[in-house]
Design an enzyme around this catalytic site. Structure first.
Site, PDB file in Angstrom:
ATOM      1  CG  ASP A 109      -0.225  -0.180   2.532  1.00 39.27           C
ATOM      2  OD1 ASP A 109       1.018  -0.321   2.524  1.00 39.27           O
ATOM      3  OD2 ASP A 109      -0.904  -0.172   3.570  1.00 39.27           O
ATOM      4  CE  LYS A 160       1.261   0.749  12.725  1.00 43.71           C
ATOM      5  NZ  LYS A 160       0.789  -0.541  12.340  1.00 43.71           N
ATOM      6  CG  ASP A 220       0.246   3.276   4.568  1.00 45.47           C
ATOM      7  OD1 ASP A 220      -0.775   2.980   3.910  1.00 45.47           O
ATOM      8  OD2 ASP A 220       0.669   2.581   5.503  1.00 45.47           O
TER       9      ASP A 220
END
Ligand code: GDD
Ligand code: MG
Length: 360
Positions: A109, A160, A220
């Site tokens: 992506d 993250k 992204d």
């Protein structure tokens, strides 16, 4: 066979792009009329990489039907379809038998202008078991934060990190060049995350991973606001994809000098726009779209066969194929409308709405 193979991870469900991804898997979402994955494949072909493995799972038929064995693109495409998602490293382990040497891994992506041959050269120079493409962002919390020294040697990979805790601003940009031995470090038979397990373990065991930091165009596409931002950049020529700034596309010929059309705009074949409608700037209309009298479409991406009724307004929205916007309806900023949905005449779609007929 090409020297370096490529594995593209295209098995995610694209949850953040719902409802678009109820009808179309994320890699097949169009960028200016062409499935995103087809654009990525073109990039690989241009870099001389023609042996490609697609690790798919969610809605694979849309992908296999489009690319077949890859021969029409001059490529060799192999598929691995995961019954249940194996994770970003499990997906690589799953295709081990097809991998013969060093290989690229691509998150499916990412739209980027990264120079792949330059990365191959850099990896050859540095050695180690792999090289990760990194870019710098202001807030790494939505990404994998990567720490490395001045020589590029990576010392930490934190997926993250909670906001405010990241030890640096370089993030995993989703392109890796790995030696085949990395596959030995991935356990078989269960889901494995390359970000949360494999990279941290490789680093802990003293294997060398190097950073390839660039200032390339990079985005992204997995969120609606990024999808629209990517189109603005493609239309402006910031991310070069053979779309020149202006009024472009197969449907543009007779409409180019029309007063109500404000560049940049990309119009696919069979598009009709009423002379009293206003379209643009930053609009993509897919094949067979129709914008009727007095309608306004701004800063939006419409897939194929979308009808915008008379006096309707569509702003900063994404409309999937077959959507009908009724007479005088208003589709507000940030809205995403799924395949075939009908927005009633005069309806007010609140900004940020997600509309679809999809039943769970
Ligand atoms: N085959 C397969 N199997 N593919 C998968 C699976 C799986 O189980 N899970 C995810 N993928 C694919 C997705 O389709 C996508 O192309 C890619 O792996 C990354 O998954 P995302 O869900 O998009 O992850 P992300 O955007 O939250 O984070 C990733 O990308 C960031 C850059 O955009 C991570 O790699 C981060 O570290 C990175 O910074
Ligand atoms: Mg992503």
């Amino acid at each position: 066979m090409s020297e370096v193979q490529a594995i593209i991870l295209v098995g995610g469900e694209g949850t953040r792009l719902r409802p678009l991804t109820y009808g179309t898997p994320k890699p097949m979402v169009p960028i200016a009329g062409v499935p995103f994955l087809a654009r990525s494949m073109e990039r690989l072909y241009e870099a001389g990489i023609t042996d490609v493995i697609l690790a798919a799972g969610y809605m694979p038929k849309a992908i296999t039907d489009y690319f077949g064995d890859g021969s029409t693109l001059g490529m060799h495409v192999t598929y691995a379809i995961e019954e249940t998602p194996l994770g970003t490293a499990g997906a690589l382990k799953n295709v081990e038998e097809h991998v013969h040497g060093p290989f690229f891994v691509f998150n499916g992506d990412i739209l980027t202008s990264l120079d792949l041959p330059a990365m191959i050269e850099h990896h050859k120079r540095k050695g180690g078991v792999g090289m990760l493409h990194l870019i710098e962002v202001p807030d790494p919390s939505a990404f994998g934060c990567v720490v490395h020294d001045a020589d590029g040697a990576i010392s930490a990979f934190i997926e993250k990190p909670p906001p405010g805790t990241a030890p640096g601003n370089d993030i995993n940009a989703g392109t890796y060049l790995l030696e085949r031995e990395v596959l030995d470090a991935i356990p078989a038979g269960r889901p494995v995350s390359i970000e949360r397990e494999t990279f941290p373990q490789l680093i802990a065991s003293g294997k060398k991973l190097y950073a390839h930091v660039t200032g390339d165009y990079w985005i992204d596409l997995g969120r609606p606001e990024n999808y629209l931002a990517a189109h603005r950049d493609v239309l402006a020529g910031i991310m070069p994809l053979l779309v020149e700034p202006g009024v472009t596309g197969e449907g543009a010929a007779e409409l180019r000098d029309r007063r109500g059309i404000i560049a940049p705009v990309h119009l696919d074949a069979g598009t009709t726009i009423d002379p009293t409608a206003k379209v643009g700037p930053n609009v993509v209309l897919g094949r067979g779209c129709c914008v009727e009298a007095g309608a306004v479409v701004r800063e939006s991406v419409l897939w194929d066969d979308v009808l915008v009724g008379p006096q309707a307004t569509v702003e900063e929205a994404i409309l999937a194929s077959g959507v009908r916007v009724g007479k005088g309806a208003k589709v507000g900023a940030g809205s995403v409308v799924g395949h075939g949905y009908v927005v009633a005449n005069g309806a007010r779609v609140e900004p940020g709405s997600k509309l679809s007929d999809h039943q769970k």
